[in-house]
Design a protein around this motif. Structure first.
Motif, mmCIF file in Angstrom:
data_model
loop_
_atom_site.group_PDB
_atom_site.id
_atom_site.type_symbol
_atom_site.label_atom_id
_atom_site.label_comp_id
_atom_site.label_asym_id
_atom_site.label_seq_id
_atom_site.Cartn_x
_atom_site.Cartn_y
_atom_site.Cartn_z
ATOM 1 N N ALA A 244 -3.686 -0.720 22.063
ATOM 2 C CA ALA A 244 -2.989 -0.631 23.373
ATOM 3 C C ALA A 244 -1.338 -0.077 22.886
ATOM 4 C CB ALA A 244 -2.715 -1.948 24.103
ATOM 5 N N LEU A 245 -1.332 -0.422 21.499
ATOM 6 C CA LEU A 245 0.336 -0.282 21.333
ATOM 7 C C LEU A 245 0.335 1.009 20.292
ATOM 8 C CD1 LEU A 245 1.322 -3.736 20.631
ATOM 9 C CD2 LEU A 245 1.979 -2.590 22.363
ATOM 10 N N GLU A 246 -1.342 1.080 19.411
ATOM 11 C CA GLU A 246 -1.089 2.441 18.633
ATOM 12 C C GLU A 246 -0.070 2.281 17.647
ATOM 13 O OE1 GLU A 246 -0.735 6.524 20.868
ATOM 14 O OE2 GLU A 246 -2.856 5.591 21.150
ATOM 15 N N PRO A 247 0.271 1.566 16.792
ATOM 16 C CA PRO A 247 1.735 0.977 15.794
ATOM 17 C C PRO A 247 0.899 1.582 14.323
ATOM 18 C CG PRO A 247 -0.110 -0.854 15.679
ATOM 19 C CD PRO A 247 -0.775 0.018 16.918
ATOM 20 N N LEU A 248 1.312 2.009 14.063
ATOM 21 C CA LEU A 248 2.186 2.225 12.335
ATOM 22 C C LEU A 248 0.722 1.810 11.525
ATOM 23 C CD1 LEU A 248 5.670 3.464 11.537
ATOM 24 C CD2 LEU A 248 3.469 5.071 12.129
ATOM 25 N N LYS A 249 1.057 0.268 11.694
ATOM 26 C CA LYS A 249 0.235 -0.777 11.023
ATOM 27 C C LYS A 249 -0.120 -1.485 11.770
ATOM 28 C CE LYS A 249 0.905 -1.312 6.872
ATOM 29 N NZ LYS A 249 0.496 0.184 5.496
ATOM 30 N N VAL A 250 -1.190 -2.212 10.787
ATOM 31 C CA VAL A 250 -2.031 -3.003 11.573
ATOM 32 C C VAL A 250 -2.746 -3.992 10.054
ATOM 33 C CG1 VAL A 250 -4.239 -3.855 12.813
ATOM 34 C CG2 VAL A 250 -3.231 -1.736 13.288
ATOM 35 N N VAL A 251 -2.196 -4.853 10.446
ATOM 36 C CA VAL A 251 -2.001 -6.405 9.474
ATOM 37 C C VAL A 251 -2.430 -7.316 8.924
ATOM 38 C CG1 VAL A 251 -0.754 -7.652 7.704
ATOM 39 C CG2 VAL A 251 0.468 -5.127 8.425
ATOM 40 N N TYR A 252 -3.842 -6.807 8.753
ATOM 41 C CA TYR A 252 -4.586 -8.611 8.895
ATOM 42 C C TYR A 252 -4.308 -9.787 7.366
ATOM 43 C CZ TYR A 252 -7.821 -6.177 12.213
ATOM 44 O OH TYR A 252 -7.988 -5.804 13.247
ATOM 45 N N LEU A 253 -3.580 -10.704 7.811
ATOM 46 C CA LEU A 253 -3.269 -11.173 6.781
ATOM 47 C C LEU A 253 -4.419 -12.508 6.094
ATOM 48 C CD1 LEU A 253 0.123 -12.899 8.002
ATOM 49 C CD2 LEU A 253 -0.307 -10.574 6.613
ATOM 50 N N SER A 254 -4.547 -12.581 4.870
ATOM 51 C CA SER A 254 -5.961 -13.295 4.253
ATOM 52 C C SER A 254 -5.784 -13.857 2.881
ATOM 53 C CB SER A 254 -6.743 -11.446 4.313
ATOM 54 O OG SER A 254 -7.573 -12.797 2.318
ATOM 55 N N GLU A 255 -6.378 -14.621 2.486
ATOM 56 C CA GLU A 255 -5.978 -15.890 1.647
ATOM 57 C C GLU A 255 -6.265 -15.539 0.862
ATOM 58 O OE1 GLU A 255 -6.746 -20.495 3.445
ATOM 59 O OE2 GLU A 255 -8.795 -18.386 3.617
ATOM 60 N N LYS A 256 -7.417 -14.185 0.175
ATOM 61 C CA LYS A 256 -7.567 -13.326 -1.036
ATOM 62 C C LYS A 256 -6.785 -12.537 -0.932
ATOM 63 C CE LYS A 256 -12.589 -14.717 0.107
ATOM 64 N NZ LYS A 256 -14.373 -14.345 0.010
ATOM 65 N N GLY A 257 -6.489 -12.052 -0.296
ATOM 66 C CA GLY A 257 -5.656 -11.054 -0.391
ATOM 67 C C GLY A 257 -5.635 -9.536 -0.276
ATOM 68 N N GLY A 258 -6.651 -9.094 0.319
ATOM 69 C CA GLY A 258 -7.221 -8.143 0.299
ATOM 70 C C GLY A 258 -9.054 -8.066 0.534
ATOM 71 N N LEU A 259 -9.585 -6.564 -0.785
ATOM 72 C CA LEU A 259 -10.658 -6.271 -0.447
ATOM 73 C C LEU A 259 -11.710 -6.566 -2.067
ATOM 74 C CD1 LEU A 259 -12.405 -4.490 3.219
ATOM 75 C CD2 LEU A 259 -12.069 -6.159 2.388
ATOM 76 N N PHE A 260 -12.511 -6.946 -2.297
ATOM 77 C CA PHE A 260 -12.819 -6.661 -3.787
ATOM 78 C C PHE A 260 -14.365 -6.274 -3.745
ATOM 79 C CE2 PHE A 260 -10.009 -9.783 -2.943
ATOM 80 C CZ PHE A 260 -8.807 -9.387 -3.792
ATOM 81 N N ASP A 261 -13.933 -5.623 -5.361
ATOM 82 C CA ASP A 261 -15.420 -4.511 -5.645
ATOM 83 C C ASP A 261 -16.275 -5.824 -5.615
ATOM 84 O OD1 ASP A 261 -14.460 -4.437 -7.959
ATOM 85 O OD2 ASP A 261 -13.878 -2.748 -8.121
ATOM 86 N N ALA A 262 -17.629 -4.322 -6.326
ATOM 87 C CA ALA A 262 -18.987 -5.092 -7.193
ATOM 88 C C ALA A 262 -17.779 -6.340 -8.447
ATOM 89 C CB ALA A 262 -19.993 -4.427 -7.971
ATOM 90 N N ALA A 263 -17.179 -5.743 -9.118
ATOM 91 C CA ALA A 263 -16.498 -6.411 -10.969
ATOM 92 C C ALA A 263 -15.619 -7.471 -10.493
ATOM 93 C CB ALA A 263 -16.210 -5.161 -11.324
ATOM 94 N N GLY A 264 -15.302 -7.155 -8.808
ATOM 95 C CA GLY A 264 -14.358 -7.998 -8.150
ATOM 96 C C GLY A 264 -12.795 -7.991 -8.561
ATOM 97 N N GLN A 265 -12.946 -6.794 -8.629
ATOM 98 C CA GLN A 265 -11.000 -6.407 -8.094
ATOM 99 C C GLN A 265 -10.837 -5.813 -7.457
ATOM 100 O OE1 GLN A 265 -9.735 -5.532 -11.272
ATOM 101 N NE2 GLN A 265 -11.259 -7.040 -12.481
ATOM 102 N N LYS A 266 -9.350 -6.285 -6.905
ATOM 103 C CA LYS A 266 -9.313 -5.688 -5.348
ATOM 104 C C LYS A 266 -9.327 -4.332 -5.569
ATOM 105 C CE LYS A 266 -5.960 -7.962 -4.053
ATOM 106 N NZ LYS A 266 -4.427 -8.691 -3.288
ATOM 107 N N ILE A 267 -9.986 -3.939 -3.926
ATOM 108 C CA ILE A 267 -9.418 -2.648 -3.877
ATOM 109 C C ILE A 267 -8.361 -2.377 -3.502
ATOM 110 C CG2 ILE A 267 -10.720 -0.474 -2.227
ATOM 111 C CD1 ILE A 267 -13.159 -2.469 -2.687
ATOM 112 N N SER A 268 -7.502 -0.926 -3.800
ATOM 113 C CA SER A 268 -6.554 -0.590 -3.766
ATOM 114 C C SER A 268 -6.335 0.383 -2.051
ATOM 115 C CB SER A 268 -5.759 0.177 -4.208
ATOM 116 O OG SER A 268 -4.298 0.459 -4.305
#
Length: 881
Positions: A244-268
């Motif tokens: 509805a608002l079409e913002p510049l940013k959509v932010v999902y706050l997460s305890e983990k702080g991001g998504l992680f790859d197979a090696a456990g490294q945060k995906i930038s």
């Protein structure tokens, strides 16, 4: 024409994008914010400039002044409600409420108004359990009966009021919007009960709240047309708000702080157009990660390409929003690249001309572009661009012994928003193993191109960059050609002058002008520092330059064979690290390794040839130097021991024309002016390139000098250095300083005054310092906490900018916002510098620096010096940071 504050528009392109120049001549990167509004658009909410300045200063602890200001410019360029939608999960409200409110208070104070929507799932589960109600889920969606709905409604109101009150305590005016914000129908009443499917959003109430100076705080509850309250998943509510608002940013706050790859490294970062299919085919992308990526793609497919999604920890909100590097996982649609190898491949030639001319000014612009098109029609090239042509790069292939040349790079604001610039450069590196380009030195900042290049050199206002050229002779030739011919030596040798001359003549033939036509460059202008060839400027030296005139006795011009290396004293930790580096170096061959204790044993860890430890005497060294057997001697001996071996090399030189290089890792020659001090980031590299005897700095001393040097001219007193090293710094000889049992639950100070590194740092900086070393129980890595008095009032922001400017392009020095950690530098080849906290007087700053004492503190720095002195590229064989 180009707004420097608006270029690295990080809502969709922040990982490696940097601030660009005020003007990029022909075919520049262009982005202008034409509708920059004030920090607050309503009289109900105004931001005091002093308060704003304080907040910007605080934000500068996680990002540079440039980063913070450009993102403020971006975020305030749209209507208030279109800045950001932030989804807050129930766990965040329970465990990270204070961090969340502090972050939101920062945004509020600088005039930004995110729209907050929260859930309370974990709290609801606990309340239902206490009430004896067992939660029921179908296909991952909570079944909501009347009793569950009543508990959920009361809980959401309570959590919403708690969040609003916490924000008010921090000076943030927040308005609870708990009813009438989402219209909904039943998702499936028979299956899920009172669960809603959002059909509309009340934007007017959100806009009214913001216009009146309040942050809108929404719950994920909806209502049907007849007033029935329905439960809605908070992620779903956030997505519908975003649509509805079409913002510049959509932010999902997460305890983990991001998504992680197979090696456990945060995906930038994830560029969906390029990476989605590949990601979804990976075995590790499953369960929650797979669902999250899929849902975000479905959301972004319905939003403008300027919108991006960030998954971050609440404590990292400022870093995510106001720095190029970010903090969590950034997800954007991006754009797929198209390619052309001839003019006929472009669907619309007029559109191509419009792209090429859109940043040109002056009466000769059209004629210049016409001539450039004519040139492309007669010569081979490959162009890279996106569908809307928000980005265009043109590469001329290798010819006449020259490397491929980046002839054109032009990016619009929208192109930066969708990260096409970085996508293009990634593709260029895949398709062109070697590439050369030039920029002007009168622009503002080199950082973006330094990130892309392996080396650079400056001549008459132009800077030439290159990557992928590993052969020292090729680099030497490239540099000599550039020194003689400048930009004209790239691609077609007369391209620039021919096109400019033709364009200018064509214009004059049509209409004479009194004003001289502007100079023409086929290359995108990117910001660079003023750094002359083979010199050390106040800002920084050149990045990677191979010595064009190696001293007699060093590697010959053909470099047909690797440099022959002898290591005297290989038993210690540093010797072992250097052996490992030499084993991976393409142009160095370890011929002799001397250790009295290990003589006769096979050298482990070196695979180029079989080497056996020897017990070389000074006489052996003299005779080997006389015969010209060795190109570089590395003395890895304790302090006070290597003098006989150095004098043996001197003696061997007397009976031979051979001149080997000596690099001494001890402190024996660091105070001898006849030796070159080997700290490339602070000592003119030209001196090292000509040196035959180099004193390698100490580990403590390297980190301390790099941590203090940018502020030497601002010193208001003696810096005090509190240094702590892992016990590998105490060597292999048993002592209390490397006794793990003694060090456990302990920290041991030693040499409390007059430590040799204290004298070394003072001598090199030309300013007295106090240094107190300690040893702790970890194995490797040093941390310095440095208290520096200032001779004038300065801000944290100002100081960090000084460091960033000073070390721009230095591949082994990383300037960070927070205080660096030892565990993050262990095993790394550079130095991290951060902290930059100023006390309340503004006249004392605390700077922190970390270094691996065995690598950049010894072996890596030794290899830098060897490379420079032997005529190789400085970072050859060194994994850069």
């Amino acid at each position: 024409m180009l707004s420097a504050a608006a270029v690295a528009l990080r809502a969709g392109a922040r990982r490696t994008v940097r601030r660009l120049p005020n003007r990029a001549r022909l075919l520049p990167v262009t982005a202008t914010l034409r509708h920059q509004r004030a920090l607050s658009s309503t009289p109900a909410r105004s931001t005091d400039l002093t308060t704003r300045g304080m907040i910007v200063q605080t934000l500068s602890s996680v990002g540079s002044k440039r980063e913070v200001q450009q993102y403020l410019s971006l975020f305030t360029s749209v209507s208030s409600q279109r800045f950001a939608v932030i989804k807050v999960g129930g766990a965040i409200l329970t465990d990270y409420l204070d961090e969340l409110c502090s972050s939101l208070a920062f945004l509020y104070t600088v005039g930004l108004s995110p729209v907050i929507v929260h859930g309370a799932g974990p709290q609801l589960n606990n309340l239902l359990e206490e009430a004896g109600i067992e939660p029921q889920f179908e296909e991952g969606i909570r079944v909501t009966d009347a009793k569950t709905l009543r508990v959920a409604r009361d809980l959401f109101l309570k959590e919403n009021l708690n969040l609003v009150n916490k924000l008010e305590e921090k000076g943030v005016h927040a308005q609870p919007l708990t009813t009438g914000m989402f219209r909904a129908d039943y998702l499936d009443k028979d299956k899920w009960g009172y669960v809603g499917k959002v059909t509309g959003v009340n934007k007017q109430s959100i806009e009214t709240a913001i216009n009146n100076g309040y942050l809108p705080i929404l719950t994920s509850m909806a209502e049907t047309d007849d007033g029935q309250i329905l439960n809605v998943n908070a992620d779903v509510a956030a997505a519908e708000l975003a649509r509805a608002l079409e913002p510049l940013k959509v932010v999902y706050l997460s305890e983990k702080g991001g998504l992680f790859d197979a090696a456990g490294q945060k995906i930038s970062a994830i560029n969906l157009d390029e990476e989605y299919d590949h990601l979804m085919s990976q075995e590790w992308v499953r369960y929650g990660t797979r669902l999250k990526i899929k849902e975000i793609k479905e959301l972004l497919d319905t939003l403008p390409r300027t919108t991006s999604v960030a998954i971050i920890h609440p404590g990292d909100l400022q870093k995510e929003l106001f720095t190029d590097s970010g903090a969590g996982t950034l997800i954007r649609r991006g754009n797929k690249l198209l390619f052309a190898t001839g003019l006929s491949d472009f669907k619309d030639l007029d559109a191509l001309k419009s792209v090429l001319i859109r940043d040109r000014e002056g009466p000769d612009a059209q004629a210049t572009v016409d001539k450039y098109i004519e040139f492309l029609g007669e010569n081979p090239f490959k162009a890279y661009y996106d569908g809307p042509m928000n980005a265009l790069a043109v590469v001329l292939p290798p010819s006449n012994g020259r490397q491929a040349t980046l002839a054109t790079l032009t990016i619009t604001k929208s192109g930066w928003l969708t990260n096409v610039a970085d996508n293009i450069f990634t593709t260029l590196k895949k398709e062109h193993p070697q590439l050369v380009w030039t920029v002007k030195e009168d622009d503002e900042n080199l950082t973006w191109f330094f990130d892309k290049a392996d080396g650079s050199v400056t001549r008459n206002g132009d800077v030439m960059f290159w990557y992928g050229i590993e052969n020292g002779d090729e680099v030497v030739k490239l540099m000599k050609d550039f020194a003689e011919h400048g930009r004209a030596m790239l691609g077609d040798s007369n391209l620039e002058s021919r096109l400019h001359r033709a364009a200018t003549n064509a214009h004059r033939a049509a209409k004479p002008v009194a004003q001289q036509a502007r100079g023409y460059s086929t290359l995108a202008r990117r910001p660079v520092l003023q750094t002359p060839l083979f010199s050390q400027s106040k800002g920084r030296g050149y990045v990677t330059q191979t010595n064009p005139n190696p001293p007699y006795g060093k590697k010959n011009a053909s470099k047909s064979q690797p440099a022959r290396v002898a290591l005297i004293g290989a038993r210690g930790y540093t010797g072992q690290e250097l052996i490992r580096l030499l084993d991976a170096h393409p142009n160095m061959d370890l011929r002799h390794v001397s250790s009295r204790e290990l003589a006769g044993q096979k050298l482990e860890g070196y695979n180029k040839r079989d080497v056996t430890y020897e017990n070389l005497s000074p006489e052996d060294v003299r005779d080997m130097e006389k015969r010209g057997d060795i190109d570089c001697w590395v003395m890895a001996l304790p302090n006070g021991v290597c003098k006989p071996f150095v004098e043996a090399v001197y003696e061997g030189r007397k009976a031979s024309n051979h001149r080997s290089v000596i690099v001494d890792l001890s402190a024996d020659y660091r105070f001898d002016n006849s030796w070159v001090y080997g700290l490339p980031e602070l000592v003119p590299r030209a001196n090292l390139a000509e040196a035959t005897q180099i004193a390698n700095p100490g580990c403590y001393a390297t980190a301390a000098q790099l941590g203090i040097s940018p502020l030497v001219e601002h010193l208001g007193g003696m810096p005090h250095i509190f240094g702590v090293s892992g016990y590998s710094g105490a060597g292999t000889k048993p002592s209390p300083k490397n006794d793990v049992g003694f060090l456990t639950n302990n920290i041991v100070p030693y040499s409390l005054t007059g430590h040799i590194h204290e004298r070394e740092v003072s001598a090199q900086l030309g300013a007295n310092v106090a240094f107190v070393p300690h040893v702790a129980v970890w194995f490797r890595g040093i941390h310095h906490t440095i208290s520096i008095p200032l001779n004038k009032t300065m801000t944290s922001r100002d100081i960090r900018q000084i460091y960033q400017d000073r070390y721009a392009g230095e591949k082994l020095v990383k300037v960070v916002g927070e205080a660096p950690l030892v565990k993050n530098i262990s095993g790394k080849h550079g130095v991290e510098i951060g902290g930059f906290e100023v006390d309340k007087t503004g006249k004392r700053v605390v700077v922190c620096a970390t270094i691996d004492n065995l690598l950049k503190g010894a072996a890596t720095q030794c290899l830098q010096n060897m490379n420079l002195a032997l005529g190789y590229a400085e970072y050859e064989g060194i994994p850069v940071m």
